[in-house]
Design an enzyme around this catalytic site. Structure first.
Site, PDB file in Angstrom:
ATOM      1  N   GLY A  48       0.772  -1.238   0.000  1.00 22.65           N
ATOM      2  CA  GLY A  48       0.000   0.000   0.000  1.00 22.65           C
ATOM      3  C   GLY A  48       0.800   1.282   0.000  1.00 22.65           C
ATOM      4  O   GLY A  48       0.325   2.313   0.484  1.00 22.65           O
ATOM      5  N   ASN A  52       1.472   3.031  -2.601  1.00 30.75           N
ATOM      6  CA  ASN A  52       0.749   3.963  -3.484  1.00 30.75           C
ATOM      7  C   ASN A  52      -0.486   4.520  -2.796  1.00 30.75           C
ATOM      8  O   ASN A  52      -0.804   5.704  -2.948  1.00 30.75           O
ATOM      9  CB  ASN A  52       0.374   3.266  -4.801  1.00 30.75           C
ATOM     10  CG  ASN A  52       1.530   3.250  -5.773  1.00 30.75           C
ATOM     11  OD1 ASN A  52       1.880   4.271  -6.353  1.00 30.75           O
ATOM     12  ND2 ASN A  52       2.153   2.087  -5.926  1.00 30.75           N
ATOM     13  N   ARG A  71     -16.067 -18.274  -8.311  1.00 32.93           N
ATOM     14  CA  ARG A  71     -15.504 -16.997  -8.744  1.00 32.93           C
ATOM     15  C   ARG A  71     -16.620 -15.946  -8.884  1.00 32.93           C
ATOM     16  O   ARG A  71     -16.443 -14.790  -8.537  1.00 32.93           O
ATOM     17  CB  ARG A  71     -14.781 -17.211 -10.087  1.00 32.93           C
ATOM     18  CG  ARG A  71     -13.749 -16.151 -10.402  1.00 32.93           C
ATOM     19  CD  ARG A  71     -12.504 -16.276  -9.543  1.00 32.93           C
ATOM     20  NE  ARG A  71     -11.623 -15.119  -9.707  1.00 32.93           N
ATOM     21  CZ  ARG A  71     -10.626 -14.801  -8.894  1.00 32.93           C
ATOM     22  NH1 ARG A  71     -10.361 -15.549  -7.852  1.00 32.93           N
ATOM     23  NH2 ARG A  71      -9.889 -13.749  -9.117  1.00 32.93           N
ATOM     24  N   ASN A  92      -5.610   2.673 -13.098  1.00 34.43           N
ATOM     25  CA  ASN A  92      -4.643   1.707 -12.568  1.00 34.43           C
ATOM     26  C   ASN A  92      -3.242   2.290 -12.673  1.00 34.43           C
ATOM     27  O   ASN A  92      -2.935   3.020 -13.608  1.00 34.43           O
ATOM     28  CB  ASN A  92      -4.722   0.424 -13.418  1.00 34.43           C
ATOM     29  CG  ASN A  92      -3.722  -0.635 -12.975  1.00 34.43           C
ATOM     30  OD1 ASN A  92      -3.644  -0.972 -11.783  1.00 34.43           O
ATOM     31  ND2 ASN A  92      -2.944  -1.158 -13.904  1.00 34.43           N
ATOM     32  N   HIS A 146       0.640   1.154 -13.200  1.00 27.73           N
ATOM     33  CA  HIS A 146       1.454   0.011 -13.644  1.00 27.73           C
ATOM     34  C   HIS A 146       2.928   0.422 -13.611  1.00 27.73           C
ATOM     35  O   HIS A 146       3.276   1.502 -14.103  1.00 27.73           O
ATOM     36  CB  HIS A 146       1.038  -0.433 -15.047  1.00 27.73           C
ATOM     37  CG  HIS A 146       1.796  -1.646 -15.493  1.00 27.73           C
ATOM     38  ND1 HIS A 146       1.496  -2.906 -15.037  1.00 27.73           N
ATOM     39  CD2 HIS A 146       2.882  -1.772 -16.294  1.00 27.73           C
ATOM     40  CE1 HIS A 146       2.354  -3.758 -15.555  1.00 27.73           C
ATOM     41  NE2 HIS A 146       3.204  -3.108 -16.324  1.00 27.73           N
ATOM     42  N   ASP A 200      -3.996  -3.936 -18.994  1.00 29.50           N
ATOM     43  CA  ASP A 200      -3.098  -2.774 -19.191  1.00 29.50           C
ATOM     44  C   ASP A 200      -3.263  -2.132 -20.572  1.00 29.50           C
ATOM     45  O   ASP A 200      -2.300  -1.590 -21.127  1.00 29.50           O
ATOM     46  CB  ASP A 200      -1.614  -3.169 -18.970  1.00 29.50           C
ATOM     47  CG  ASP A 200      -1.365  -3.774 -17.602  1.00 29.50           C
ATOM     48  OD1 ASP A 200      -2.039  -3.348 -16.639  1.00 29.50           O
ATOM     49  OD2 ASP A 200      -0.514  -4.660 -17.485  1.00 29.50           O
TER      50      ASP A 200
END
Ligand code: GAR
Length: 200
Positions: A12, A14, A66, A108, A110, A151
């Site tokens: 964590g 970020n 799932r 996101n 990356h 991505d």
């Protein structure tokens, strides 16, 4: 006010950068309303608690199927009524129903300059191992919108970082975090909060 939900899986750092930016008044009109982790042991949950932010764990291990996990994840997201979802080291493939419900409202971080060293299998330290293996002299980080691919969504910000002779994957990871990730992730949130970046 932009209601921000942060999804995490690990340390964590970020998340911490976002929390610090919010506290310093550098995120515009933004509030971090909830942190979701798929990992009950994530240190990121401690960081959320220390900052007085609600932390919620939704672990796939607690669900037989799932689809049940995906349903629980979507419910935990919906409950927080977020305007923006930030994936900050969230190592879960985002369910399609989450992407369609929050289209163009998920970003996101990356740890490479996309399109290098990204896609399936490239996450965390593996990204830096691959960069060193290939012998690139410049790497960096990317903040992008999340779509159905891995991505592949539109890029918001990137920052380059120098690879130094003799770097280990961990040394490179730390430099990329310090010089790029912790800078461009809060910056991207501010751009969105200020209405300077929108999609669709
Ligand atoms: C960060 O380096 C982030 O870029 C990466 O995981 C790390 C999480 O660290 N994300 C990915 O690789 C996503 N494909 P943190 O928990 O300390 O923020």
């Amino acid at each position: 006010m932009l209601r921000v939900l942060v999804c995490v899986s690990g340390g964590g750092t970020n998340l911490q950068a976002i929390i610090d930016a919010e506290k310093a008044g550098n995120l515009g009109d933004t509030k971090i309303v909830r942190v979701i982790s798929n990992n009950p042991g994530a240190y990121a949950l401690e960081r959320a608690k220390a900052a007085g932010i609600e932390g919620v764990c939704v672990s796939s291990k607690e669900y037989e199927k799932r689809e049940e996990f995906h349903k629980a994840l979507l419910a935990a997201i919906n409950e927080a009524k977020p305007d923006l979802i930030v994936l900050a080291g969230f190592l879960v493939v985002i369910p399609k129903e989450v992407i369609s419900t929050y289209r163009n409202r998920i970003i996101n971080i990356h740890p490479s300059l996309i399109p290098s060293f990204c896609g399936t299998g490239y996450y965390g330290l593996k990204v830096h191992e691959a960069a060193l293996e290939r012998g690139v002299k410049i790497t960096g980080a990317t903040v992008h919108f999340v779509d159905e691919g891995t991505d592949t969504g539109p890029i918001i910000l990137q920052k380059a970082v120098e690879v130094k002779e003799g770097d280990t994957p961990k040394e490179l990871q730390l430099r990329v975090m310090q010089e790029a990730e912790w800078v461009i992730l809060p910056a991207a949130i501010k751009l969105i909060a200020d209405g300077k970046v929108t999609l669709g």
